[in-house]
Design a protein around this motif. Structure first.
Motif, PDB file in Angstrom:
ATOM      1  N   TYR A  10      43.758 -84.480 -77.312  1.00  0.00           N
ATOM      2  CA  TYR A  10      43.518 -83.652 -76.527  1.00  0.00           C
ATOM      3  C   TYR A  10      43.596 -82.541 -77.727  1.00  0.00           C
ATOM      4  CZ  TYR A  10      44.024 -79.440 -73.423  1.00  0.00           C
ATOM      5  OH  TYR A  10      43.982 -78.431 -72.598  1.00  0.00           O
ATOM      6  N   GLN A  11      44.442 -82.566 -78.533  1.00  0.00           N
ATOM      7  CA  GLN A  11      44.989 -81.292 -79.356  1.00  0.00           C
ATOM      8  C   GLN A  11      44.232 -81.409 -80.815  1.00  0.00           C
ATOM      9  OE1 GLN A  11      49.149 -82.853 -80.214  1.00  0.00           O
ATOM     10  NE2 GLN A  11      49.780 -81.375 -78.503  1.00  0.00           N
ATOM     11  N   ILE A  12      43.560 -82.073 -81.273  1.00  0.00           N
ATOM     12  CA  ILE A  12      42.972 -82.591 -82.416  1.00  0.00           C
ATOM     13  C   ILE A  12      41.299 -82.721 -82.128  1.00  0.00           C
ATOM     14  CG2 ILE A  12      44.423 -82.755 -83.341  1.00  0.00           C
ATOM     15  CD1 ILE A  12      43.443 -85.517 -83.399  1.00  0.00           C
ATOM     16  N   GLN A  13      41.063 -82.399 -80.500  1.00  0.00           N
ATOM     17  CA  GLN A  13      39.653 -82.871 -80.439  1.00  0.00           C
ATOM     18  C   GLN A  13      38.863 -82.157 -80.839  1.00  0.00           C
ATOM     19  OE1 GLN A  13      39.158 -82.078 -75.956  1.00  0.00           O
ATOM     20  NE2 GLN A  13      40.174 -79.925 -76.030  1.00  0.00           N
ATOM     21  N   PRO A  14      37.334 -82.374 -81.748  1.00  0.00           N
ATOM     22  CA  PRO A  14      36.857 -81.975 -82.069  1.00  0.00           C
ATOM     23  C   PRO A  14      35.573 -80.537 -81.953  1.00  0.00           C
ATOM     24  CG  PRO A  14      35.831 -83.761 -82.324  1.00  0.00           C
ATOM     25  CD  PRO A  14      37.269 -83.486 -81.356  1.00  0.00           C
ATOM     26  N   VAL A  15      36.130 -80.672 -80.507  1.00  0.00           N
ATOM     27  CA  VAL A  15      34.634 -79.522 -79.261  1.00  0.00           C
ATOM     28  C   VAL A  15      35.742 -78.851 -78.891  1.00  0.00           C
ATOM     29  CG1 VAL A  15      32.869 -81.808 -79.473  1.00  0.00           C
ATOM     30  CG2 VAL A  15      34.612 -81.507 -77.803  1.00  0.00           C
ATOM     31  N   VAL A  16      35.257 -77.514 -78.703  1.00  0.00           N
ATOM     32  CA  VAL A  16      35.703 -76.182 -77.357  1.00  0.00           C
ATOM     33  C   VAL A  16      35.385 -77.297 -76.530  1.00  0.00           C
ATOM     34  CG1 VAL A  16      35.092 -74.858 -76.535  1.00  0.00           C
ATOM     35  CG2 VAL A  16      35.064 -74.945 -78.882  1.00  0.00           C
ATOM     36  N   ASP A  17      36.594 -76.764 -75.181  1.00  0.00           N
ATOM     37  CA  ASP A  17      36.742 -77.561 -73.714  1.00  0.00           C
ATOM     38  C   ASP A  17      36.603 -76.181 -73.515  1.00  0.00           C
ATOM     39  OD1 ASP A  17      37.448 -78.019 -71.741  1.00  0.00           O
ATOM     40  OD2 ASP A  17      38.801 -79.639 -72.235  1.00  0.00           O
ATOM     41  N   ASN A  18      35.571 -75.493 -72.781  1.00  0.00           N
ATOM     42  CA  ASN A  18      35.773 -74.635 -71.776  1.00  0.00           C
ATOM     43  C   ASN A  18      35.889 -74.673 -70.199  1.00  0.00           C
ATOM     44  OD1 ASN A  18      33.610 -75.583 -72.143  1.00  0.00           O
ATOM     45  ND2 ASN A  18      32.055 -73.383 -72.883  1.00  0.00           N
ATOM     46  N   THR A  19      35.865 -75.855 -69.768  1.00  0.00           N
ATOM     47  CA  THR A  19      36.143 -76.219 -68.362  1.00  0.00           C
ATOM     48  C   THR A  19      36.840 -75.473 -67.705  1.00  0.00           C
ATOM     49  OG1 THR A  19      36.727 -78.645 -68.996  1.00  0.00           O
ATOM     50  CG2 THR A  19      37.563 -77.875 -66.765  1.00  0.00           C
ATOM     51  N   ASN A  20      37.891 -74.560 -67.971  1.00  0.00           N
ATOM     52  CA  ASN A  20      38.249 -73.079 -67.567  1.00  0.00           C
ATOM     53  C   ASN A  20      38.046 -72.419 -68.749  1.00  0.00           C
ATOM     54  OD1 ASN A  20      39.999 -71.301 -66.793  1.00  0.00           O
ATOM     55  ND2 ASN A  20      42.266 -72.789 -66.584  1.00  0.00           N
ATOM     56  N   THR A  21      37.117 -71.875 -67.914  1.00  0.00           N
ATOM     57  CA  THR A  21      36.533 -70.573 -68.651  1.00  0.00           C
ATOM     58  C   THR A  21      37.319 -69.534 -68.737  1.00  0.00           C
ATOM     59  OG1 THR A  21      36.034 -69.365 -66.590  1.00  0.00           O
ATOM     60  CG2 THR A  21      33.992 -70.736 -67.613  1.00  0.00           C
ATOM     61  N   GLN A  22      39.119 -69.265 -68.331  1.00  0.00           N
ATOM     62  CA  GLN A  22      39.353 -68.513 -68.641  1.00  0.00           C
ATOM     63  C   GLN A  22      41.222 -68.901 -70.097  1.00  0.00           C
ATOM     64  OE1 GLN A  22      39.649 -64.980 -67.722  1.00  0.00           O
ATOM     65  NE2 GLN A  22      37.587 -65.662 -67.322  1.00  0.00           N
ATOM     66  N   ASN A  23      40.946 -69.798 -69.623  1.00  0.00           N
ATOM     67  CA  ASN A  23      41.090 -70.395 -71.328  1.00  0.00           C
ATOM     68  C   ASN A  23      40.468 -71.690 -71.996  1.00  0.00           C
ATOM     69  OD1 ASN A  23      43.990 -71.822 -72.486  1.00  0.00           O
ATOM     70  ND2 ASN A  23      44.458 -73.119 -70.689  1.00  0.00           N
ATOM     71  N   ILE A  24      40.076 -71.276 -72.838  1.00  0.00           N
ATOM     72  CA  ILE A  24      39.117 -72.000 -73.835  1.00  0.00           C
ATOM     73  C   ILE A  24      40.601 -73.041 -74.658  1.00  0.00           C
ATOM     74  CG2 ILE A  24      37.319 -72.522 -75.336  1.00  0.00           C
ATOM     75  CD1 ILE A  24      36.183 -69.565 -73.739  1.00  0.00           C
ATOM     76  N   ILE A  25      39.648 -74.112 -74.941  1.00  0.00           N
ATOM     77  CA  ILE A  25      40.928 -75.032 -75.822  1.00  0.00           C
ATOM     78  C   ILE A  25      39.932 -75.450 -76.538  1.00  0.00           C
ATOM     79  CG2 ILE A  25      42.059 -76.969 -75.522  1.00  0.00           C
ATOM     80  CD1 ILE A  25      43.732 -75.650 -73.302  1.00  0.00           C
ATOM     81  N   VAL A  26      40.492 -75.128 -78.478  1.00  0.00           N
ATOM     82  CA  VAL A  26      40.053 -75.908 -79.005  1.00  0.00           C
ATOM     83  C   VAL A  26      40.811 -76.201 -80.277  1.00  0.00           C
ATOM     84  CG1 VAL A  26      38.623 -73.894 -81.586  1.00  0.00           C
ATOM     85  CG2 VAL A  26      38.497 -73.058 -79.030  1.00  0.00           C
ATOM     86  N   GLY A  27      40.394 -77.388 -80.257  1.00  0.00           N
ATOM     87  CA  GLY A  27      41.452 -78.368 -81.146  1.00  0.00           C
ATOM     88  C   GLY A  27      41.099 -78.049 -82.510  1.00  0.00           C
ATOM     89  N   ASN A  28      42.831 -78.746 -83.528  1.00  0.00           N
ATOM     90  CA  ASN A  28      42.659 -78.368 -84.244  1.00  0.00           C
ATOM     91  C   ASN A  28      42.289 -79.675 -85.399  1.00  0.00           C
ATOM     92  OD1 ASN A  28      42.675 -78.226 -87.526  1.00  0.00           O
ATOM     93  ND2 ASN A  28      45.094 -77.376 -86.812  1.00  0.00           N
ATOM     94  N   LYS A  29      41.211 -80.823 -85.972  1.00  0.00           N
ATOM     95  CA  LYS A  29      41.229 -81.708 -86.239  1.00  0.00           C
ATOM     96  C   LYS A  29      41.975 -81.916 -87.782  1.00  0.00           C
ATOM     97  CE  LYS A  29      37.500 -80.368 -88.975  1.00  0.00           C
ATOM     98  NZ  LYS A  29      38.259 -80.187 -90.879  1.00  0.00           N
TER      99      LYS A  29
END
Length: 255
Positions: free
Chosen positions: A101-120
């Motif tokens: 979840y922390q290094i995922q190489p794709v943007v997770d915008n399931t929650n449009t108010q909190n976008i998760i961007v992993g750091n590979k």
């Protein structure tokens, strides 16, 4: 994750993802123990723990690969003053791997108010722990005392970095490695018989301090967190017929 326009019943490819990944880890090590006289024991240990995480999207357009070799040392020293009294001090290191979840190489915008961007490029954390423990049994008096003190220092601590776009409520969260995290934990326990074995007194408590670190809008901040608890218990037991307890607890939580 499938994202669709429910009005037109159309799959939105840019917001959908199918990603397969695997994580493997192995560990091999050795420990050497030595008695020094009758009352002192020492031990030294060392382990090697390689790990690998790999994954890709179904169309192979996104790939990730993370491999690491962890070196995990340990050492300990124990003094046995008498049959009823001893003191031990131990050091050990351990690695904490970043989650997918922390290094995922794709943007997770399931929650449009909190976008998760992993750091590979995240590194694994390495924690140094020193734990000391003192124990004494006073059998004739029906008493027991135990005291513990531990110190933990974490290198390359993984923390969240939260940023907010100007004039927006949308928050973006990513993860980085930083230095400066540590915690100190202490604990004690004392039990004793009062007047007779039927009435027991128990005192215990702990005091912990955490030096947390966080990032908000790329600015580093420290947060001290202090926890203190104290408890007392009186316990009376009469054979197997009657038993009663009186408990009191106090806690303090300050940040």
């Amino acid at each position: 994750r499938r994202t669709s326009d429910i009005l037109q019943d159309i799959l939105i490819d840019s917001l959908s993802l199918k990603y397969d990944y695997s994580f493997a880890s192995n560990k091999i090590g050795m420990v050497y123990r030595q008695d020094i006289g009758k009352n002192v024991k020492v031990n030294f240990g060392f382990a090697v723990q390689p790990s690998e995480l790999a994954g890709s999207s179904t169309d192979k357009s996104i790939r990730t690969s993370y491999s690491n070799v962890n070196l995990v040392p340990s050492t300990g020293l124990k003094w046995k003053f008498t049959k009823e009294e001893d003191l031990s001090i131990d050091y050990y290191g351990r690695n904490n791997q970043p989650s997918f979840y922390q290094i995922q190489p794709v943007v997770d915008n399931t929650n449009t108010q909190n976008i998760i961007v992993g750091n590979k490029d995240l590194k694994s954390e390495f924690a140094h722990s020193i734990v000391s423990k003192y124990r004494k049994s006073m059998t004739r008096k029906g008493q027991y005392l135990e005291v513990s003190l531990a110190y933990n220092l974490v290198n390359d601590k993984i923390v969240a970095n939260r940023t907010t776009a100007p004039n927006s409520t949308v928050q973006k969260t990513s993860y980085i490695n930083i230095e400066g995290y540590y915690d100190i934990k202490s604990y004690y326990l004392f039990t004793a018989s009062l007047f007779s074995d039927n009435l027991q007194l128990s005192l215990n408590g702990n005091a912990d301090y955490y030096n947390n670190i966080s990032y908000v809008n790329d600015k580093k901040s420290f947060g001290g967190h202090f926890l203190f608890t104290q408890a007392i218990q009186f316990r009376y037991a009469w054979n197997d017929i009657f038993e009663a307890e009186l408990n009191g607890n106090y806690s303090l939580n300050r940040a």
